[in-house]
Design a protein around this motif. Structure first.
Motif, short mmCIF file in Angstrom:
data_model
loop_
_atom_site.label_atom_id
_atom_site.label_comp_id
_atom_site.label_asym_id
_atom_site.label_seq_id
_atom_site.Cartn_x
_atom_site.Cartn_y
_atom_site.Cartn_z
N ASN A 1 -22.12 39.03 1.27
CA ASN A 1 -22.00 39.77 2.67
C ASN A 1 -21.30 39.23 3.80
O ASN A 1 -21.13 40.36 4.79
N GLN A 2 -21.13 38.05 3.90
CA GLN A 2 -20.39 37.60 4.95
C GLN A 2 -19.40 36.71 4.78
O GLN A 2 -18.22 36.73 5.28
N THR A 3 -19.55 35.53 3.78
CA THR A 3 -18.43 34.77 3.60
C THR A 3 -17.08 35.47 2.77
O THR A 3 -15.87 35.36 3.41
N ILE A 4 -17.61 36.06 1.62
CA ILE A 4 -16.39 36.85 1.41
C ILE A 4 -15.74 38.02 2.03
O ILE A 4 -14.50 38.36 2.11
N THR A 5 -16.82 38.66 2.59
CA THR A 5 -16.48 39.92 3.51
C THR A 5 -15.54 39.40 4.70
O THR A 5 -14.81 40.26 5.00
N ASP A 6 -15.65 38.26 5.23
CA ASP A 6 -14.88 37.75 6.41
C ASP A 6 -13.49 37.85 5.84
O ASP A 6 -12.41 38.13 6.53
N THR A 7 -13.11 37.27 4.55
CA THR A 7 -11.79 37.06 4.20
C THR A 7 -11.18 38.45 3.74
O THR A 7 -10.07 38.72 4.03
N LEU A 8 -12.14 39.54 3.29
CA LEU A 8 -11.66 40.83 2.94
C LEU A 8 -11.35 41.52 4.33
O LEU A 8 -10.54 42.33 4.27
N HIS A 9 -12.12 41.15 5.25
CA HIS A 9 -11.60 41.75 6.65
C HIS A 9 -10.31 41.56 7.10
O HIS A 9 -9.47 42.31 7.44
#
Length: 305
Positions: free
Chosen positions: A183-191
């Motif tokens: 929810n945070q680490t990968i999502t940051d890159t996806l953003h």
């Protein structure tokens, strides 16, 4: 009888309380000031409305107008790309990497959801085993002839319930770490990837507008471009290239750090599962302690860009 006729009687004055009677103090005329005071004065606008800055309102309207036009152009660009009626800027290698990361993110979501479901079931089973143990203990207080068997069964189920609770604790530590990665680490890159895609669409809109103005359809006059259109297009291209570079760096660092962090979490979880299903309570307790001291992964492995 005389020849003179009697005069008619004079009319009597109406009673004081009669509606036809004259006002008691009718000698003085009505005060004009009092009459005008009954008429409401001019309507006053609220202070918040009276103090509106028209320049600020006009700027907001203009900003909303630009946003509306930009949104329409971007949506039109996406629709035409989907229909194959317009070309777009393509980077096959970068887009393939993005699709791989999106698929990995989806699979991590499945792991988190399944782990939460397993933890819920395990917690319910641990609670049921504890109640089962308590029921045999209560039975042993009344059944003297089978007290030893009831006590042994109660202690066995209590130990099984404690081990289930310990495994559930391990799962909770694992879920916390995986949830952070998902929810945070990968999502940051996806953003950053999504921002790159938006910048690419904005660049292609301007690029195609310039190309359409320079090469109009046959029989139509050449369209004039707004002042600074080419410079604006170059700025959007530079923005797109910068975001794409940032996304590539984030994906590379994310892969390196994600693998190392998740590998450690999986090793501890495997030890806990092996200890639980083998009935090794001491090893299970040790696994709980090891997982509890592991640091939760950072929301992002990459510094702000």
């Amino acid at each position: 009888m005389t020849g003179s006729s009697a005069s008619p009687p004079e009319p009597s004055a109406p009673p004081v309380d009669s509606p036809f009677s004259a006002p008691l103090n009718d000698s003085s005329p009505t005060d004009s000031t009092e009459t005008m005071s009954r008429i409401p004065g001019g309507i006053k606008l609220p202070e918040s409305v009276a103090n509106i800055d028209t320049a600020q309102v006009a700027a907001k309207v203009e900003s909303f107008k630009k946003w509306t036009i930009g949104t329409f152009k971007n949506s039109k660009q996406q629709l035409l790309e989907h229909m194959g009626k317009i070309d777009k800027t393509v980077d096959p290698e970068f887009e393939a990497q993005c699709e791989v990361l999106k698929d990995i993110h989806r699979r991590y979501g499945h792991v988190v959801a399944a782990a939460k479901n397993f933890s819920q079931v395990l917690g319910q089973m641990a609670e049921a085993e504890k109640k089962f143990s308590e029921s045999f203990y209560q039975l042993s207080l009344k059944e003297e002839q089978i007290k030893a068997q009831c006590t042994t069964t109660s202690e066995t189920m209590r130990g099984v319930g404690e081990q289930a609770a310990s495994l559930d604790a391990c799962l909770r530590y694992f879920i916390s770490s995986m949830d952070t990665v998902y929810n945070q680490t990968i999502t940051d890159t996806l953003h950053t990837i999504y921002n790159t895609e938006s910048a690419r669409i904005e660049y292609d809109v301007d690029r195609n507008d310039i190309a359409a103005a320079a090469n109009p359809p046959q029989g139509q006059p050449t369209k004039s471009l707004p002042a600074g259109a080419s410079e604006k297009c170059e700025e959007k291209k530079a923005k797109y290239e910068k975001l794409k570079s940032d996304a590539k760096i984030k994906m590379r660092l994310l892969e390196e750090n994600r693998i190392s962090v998740v590998a450690v979490q999986l090793e501890k979880l495997q030890s806990a599962l092996a200890a639980y299903y083998s009935g090794n309570a001491k090893l299970l307790e040790a696994s709980v302690r090891e997982l509890s001291v592991l640091q939760t992964p950072q929301p992002s492995f990459i510094p702000a860009m």
